[in-house]
Design an enzyme around this catalytic site. Structure first.
Site, PDB file in Angstrom:
ATOM      1  N   HIS A 135       0.862  -1.141  -0.144  1.00 11.72           N
ATOM      2  CA  HIS A 135       0.047   0.125  -0.021  1.00 11.72           C
ATOM      3  C   HIS A 135       0.979   1.277   0.118  1.00 11.72           C
ATOM      4  O   HIS A 135       2.003   1.012   0.455  1.00 11.72           O
ATOM      5  CB  HIS A 135      -0.860  -0.080   1.216  1.00 11.72           C
ATOM      6  CG  HIS A 135      -1.904   1.182   1.439  1.00 11.72           C
ATOM      7  ND1 HIS A 135      -1.703   2.250   1.874  1.00 11.72           N
ATOM      8  CD2 HIS A 135      -3.363   0.998   1.186  1.00 11.72           C
ATOM      9  CE1 HIS A 135      -2.728   2.981   1.784  1.00 11.72           C
ATOM     10  NE2 HIS A 135      -3.658   2.112   1.532  1.00 11.72           N
ATOM     11  N   ASP A 212       3.232  -4.287   8.017  1.00 13.81           N
ATOM     12  CA  ASP A 212       1.878  -3.647   7.838  1.00 13.81           C
ATOM     13  C   ASP A 212       0.898  -4.311   8.091  1.00 13.81           C
ATOM     14  O   ASP A 212       0.540  -5.322   7.194  1.00 13.81           O
ATOM     15  CB  ASP A 212       2.081  -2.975   6.496  1.00 13.81           C
ATOM     16  CG  ASP A 212       0.724  -2.286   6.205  1.00 13.81           C
ATOM     17  OD1 ASP A 212      -0.335  -2.156   6.920  1.00 13.81           O
ATOM     18  OD2 ASP A 212       0.750  -1.505   5.258  1.00 13.81           O
ATOM     19  N   GLN A 215      -4.271  -5.152   7.150  1.00 14.07           N
ATOM     20  CA  GLN A 215      -5.352  -6.004   6.707  1.00 14.07           C
ATOM     21  C   GLN A 215      -5.242  -7.379   7.690  1.00 14.07           C
ATOM     22  O   GLN A 215      -5.995  -8.214   7.037  1.00 14.07           O
ATOM     23  CB  GLN A 215      -5.271  -6.241   5.250  1.00 14.07           C
ATOM     24  CG  GLN A 215      -5.486  -4.876   4.426  1.00 14.07           C
ATOM     25  CD  GLN A 215      -6.721  -4.345   4.482  1.00 14.07           C
ATOM     26  OE1 GLN A 215      -7.713  -5.197   4.766  1.00 14.07           O
ATOM     27  NE2 GLN A 215      -6.946  -3.293   4.079  1.00 14.07           N
ATOM     28  N   LYS A 238     -10.365  -0.136  10.703  1.00 10.88           N
ATOM     29  CA  LYS A 238     -10.379  -1.548   9.948  1.00 10.88           C
ATOM     30  C   LYS A 238     -10.831  -2.666  10.826  1.00 10.88           C
ATOM     31  O   LYS A 238     -10.863  -3.660  10.292  1.00 10.88           O
ATOM     32  CB  LYS A 238      -9.197  -1.747   9.263  1.00 10.88           C
ATOM     33  CG  LYS A 238      -9.098  -0.743   8.080  1.00 10.88           C
ATOM     34  CD  LYS A 238      -7.722  -0.811   7.342  1.00 10.88           C
ATOM     35  CE  LYS A 238      -7.050   0.025   6.539  1.00 10.88           C
ATOM     36  NZ  LYS A 238      -7.817   0.499   5.243  1.00 10.88           N
ATOM     37  N   CYS A 377      -4.854   2.682  -3.628  1.00 11.76           N
ATOM     38  CA  CYS A 377      -3.689   3.049  -2.935  1.00 11.76           C
ATOM     39  C   CYS A 377      -2.425   2.075  -3.164  1.00 11.76           C
ATOM     40  O   CYS A 377      -1.570   1.774  -2.452  1.00 11.76           O
ATOM     41  CB  CYS A 377      -3.674   3.304  -1.533  1.00 11.76           C
ATOM     42  SG  CYS A 377      -4.863   4.499  -1.253  1.00 11.76           S
TER      43      CYS A 377
HETATM   44  N1  PLP Z   1      -1.466  -0.473   4.606  1.00 14.00           N
HETATM   45  C1  PLP Z   1      -2.487  -1.422   4.308  1.00 14.00           C
HETATM   46  C2  PLP Z   1      -2.252  -2.701   3.667  1.00 14.00           C
HETATM   47  C3  PLP Z   1      -4.038  -0.917   3.945  1.00 14.00           C
HETATM   48  O1  PLP Z   1      -4.800  -1.665   3.374  1.00 14.00           O
HETATM   49  C4  PLP Z   1      -4.163   0.510   4.577  1.00 14.00           C
HETATM   50  C5  PLP Z   1      -5.491   1.028   4.388  1.00 14.00           C
HETATM   51  O2  PLP Z   1      -6.142   0.638   3.414  1.00 14.00           O
HETATM   52  C6  PLP Z   1      -3.193   1.214   5.080  1.00 14.00           C
HETATM   53  C7  PLP Z   1      -2.005   0.867   5.108  1.00 14.00           C
HETATM   54  C8  PLP Z   1      -3.150   2.574   5.566  1.00 14.00           C
HETATM   55  O3  PLP Z   1      -4.156   2.609   6.662  1.00 14.00           O
HETATM   56  P1  PLP Z   1      -4.905   3.896   7.233  1.00 14.00           P
HETATM   57  O4  PLP Z   1      -5.388   4.799   6.024  1.00 14.00           O
HETATM   58  O5  PLP Z   1      -5.777   3.306   8.380  1.00 14.00           O
HETATM   59  O6  PLP Z   1      -3.611   4.590   7.544  1.00 14.00           O
END
Ligand code: PLP
Length: 422
Positions: A135, A212, A215, A238, A377
């Site tokens: 992401h 990260d 998910q 999430k 993203c």
């Molecule tokens: N990393 C992953 C794999 C994500 O799916 C997301 C959000 O969709 C993020 C990071 C970023 O999360 P946040 O927007 O809650 O900071």
């Protein structure tokens, strides 16, 4: 590991806890609305009454600033805030609550590490290893750190079916690699990455690992101690919690050695006109007034998830994922992205032949089905897959097999609309 011993979720009872799931959309004078089918959980989930009530209760009965006042209400709100931190600690099995930092979300958690750890430790020529399925939140902060320090960002390739290419891992994890930042689960492909192997190989090469977990923590049991990761980032919104709060888990010895990320109130032990002394963990990394109410409500979300059982949630989503694959394959003209259900979670991205992803999402929306369309993203990943945009359905504990079948029928309808037009 999925087993038949895990109790099934009582999805109808769960759905009754989520007021928004009873919504109908697009009603007009001449037609009734259609029921909401919410399949955009990888972007953000919905909240049960218990979490909403926690927010109301905090504002109505317990609210004051934390760690500040010497008064009853401030003590109450501080206790609730710290109790929630302890719930997070137990939920991910961290050793101590000083290793659990509240942030604004995964993005801020990763930025904290990329700013604080990288600036203090990276030199020109050092390498930061990412993967092609990350992401943007797990790419851009490292690119910025590389710009500041002269480090080099490299990307571990993926295979055509959307897995990390472990055959070339040794070429990318070298003695120059200082940090490896990798998603536990891809937000586009749904791929569940083999974290144990990745962490062991990175540590053997002398690199730290940031996971990260945006998910993964919401959808499966997490044990950061067993995993041995150095940093783990995730977001409250999430996992049934409010937006504006997230978590960074980090090993105590690393946090102790890292400089504070932001400066301000709360993060200091002492300030003079010539400098400051940082506070102990976790306050050292929580400058300013934190997201008090959201952090407390995240504790309520964790209570709710634990009440259902993380293994049962994982199992439920796996069944929906298997069904979604069958349904999409039966529609025809659908190109699924990512591996087969055995190696993925409840995230299913696809392309419908000759129809743009945004058009698919719009047609689904008319039938009440909320999905995400675009690059999610993850532009480097879409470029690697040679796909400009995709449509993504993502499931959670309150979704039903019936909703997955509705998705299939709505895609059939979308296909015939576009067949008529072309
Ligand atoms: N990393 C992953 C794999 C994500 O799916 C997301 C959000 O969709 C993020 C990071 C970023 O999360 P946040 O927007 O809650 O900071």
């Amino acid at each position: 590991m999925l087993t038949d011993k895990v109790a099934s979720l009582d999805v109808e009872r769960i759905r009754a806890d989520f007021p928004i799931l009873a919504s109908t959309l697009h009603a007009a004078d001449d037609r009734p609305g259609v029921p909401l089918v919410y399949l955009d959980n990888a972007a953000s989930t919905q909240r049960p009454r218990q979490v909403i009530q926690s927010i109301v209760d905090t504002y109505e009965k317990h609210y004051a600033n934390v760690h500040r006042g010497i008064h009853w209400l401030s003590d109450q709100s501080t206790d609730l805030y710290e109790e929630s931190r302890n719930k997070v600690r137990a939920f991910v099995n961290a050793d101590d609550s000083g290793e659990v930092l509240f942030t604004r979300g995964t993005t801020e958690s990763i930025n904290l590490v990329a700013r604080s750890w990288c600036d203090a430790n990276l030199r020109a020529g050092d390498e930061i290893l990412l993967t092609e399925m990350e992401h943007h939140s797990n790419i851009v902060p490292w690119q910025q750190a590389a710009e500041r320090t002269g480090a080099v960002v490299r990307f571990l390739p993926i295979t055509d079916d959307g897995r990390l290419d472990l055959d070339v891992l040794d070429q990318f994890l070298t003695e120059r690699t200082r940090v490896f930042a990798v998603a536990a689960i891809s937000n586009v492909l749904g791929t569940i990455n083999p974290l144990e192997t990745l962490i062991a190989r990175a540590h053997a090469a002398g690199a730290l690992v940031l996971v990260d977990a945006a998910q993964s923590v919401p959808h499966q049991p997490t044990d950061v101690s067993a995993l041995g990761a150095d940093f783990v980032a995730f977001s409250g919104h999430k996992m049934l919690g409010p937006s504006g709060v997230g978590v960074l888990y980090a090993r105590r010895d690393l946090l102790d050695a890292m400089p504070p990320f932001l400066g301000g109130g709360s993060m200091i032990r002492k300030v003079t006109t010539s400098g400051f002394e940082p506070a102990d963990l976790p306050s050292k990394f929580e400058a300013g007034t934190p997201p008090i109410v959201s952090a407390i409500a995240l504790g309520a979300a964790i209570d709710y998830l634990q009440g259902q059982g993380m293994e049962a949630i994982q199992q439920h989503e796996h069944r929906l994922c298997v069904l979604a694959h069958e349904v999409l394959d039966s529609v025809g003209g659908v190109q699924r992205l990512g591996p087969s259900p055995g190696d993925k979670c409840g995230i299913v991205s696809f392309k419908l032949d000759r129809v743009h992803a945004h058009d698919v999402a719009q047609i689904l929306d008319r039938q009440g089905i909320a999905v995400r369309a675009g690059h999610h993203c993850a532009m480097p990943l879409h470029k690697r897959l040679r796909v400009a945009a995709s449509t993504r359905a993502s499931f959670y504990l309150y979704n039903t097999p019936h909703e997955v079948e509705q998705l299939g029928r709505a895609l059939e309808a979308a296909k015939s609309i576009f067949r008529r037009k072309s």
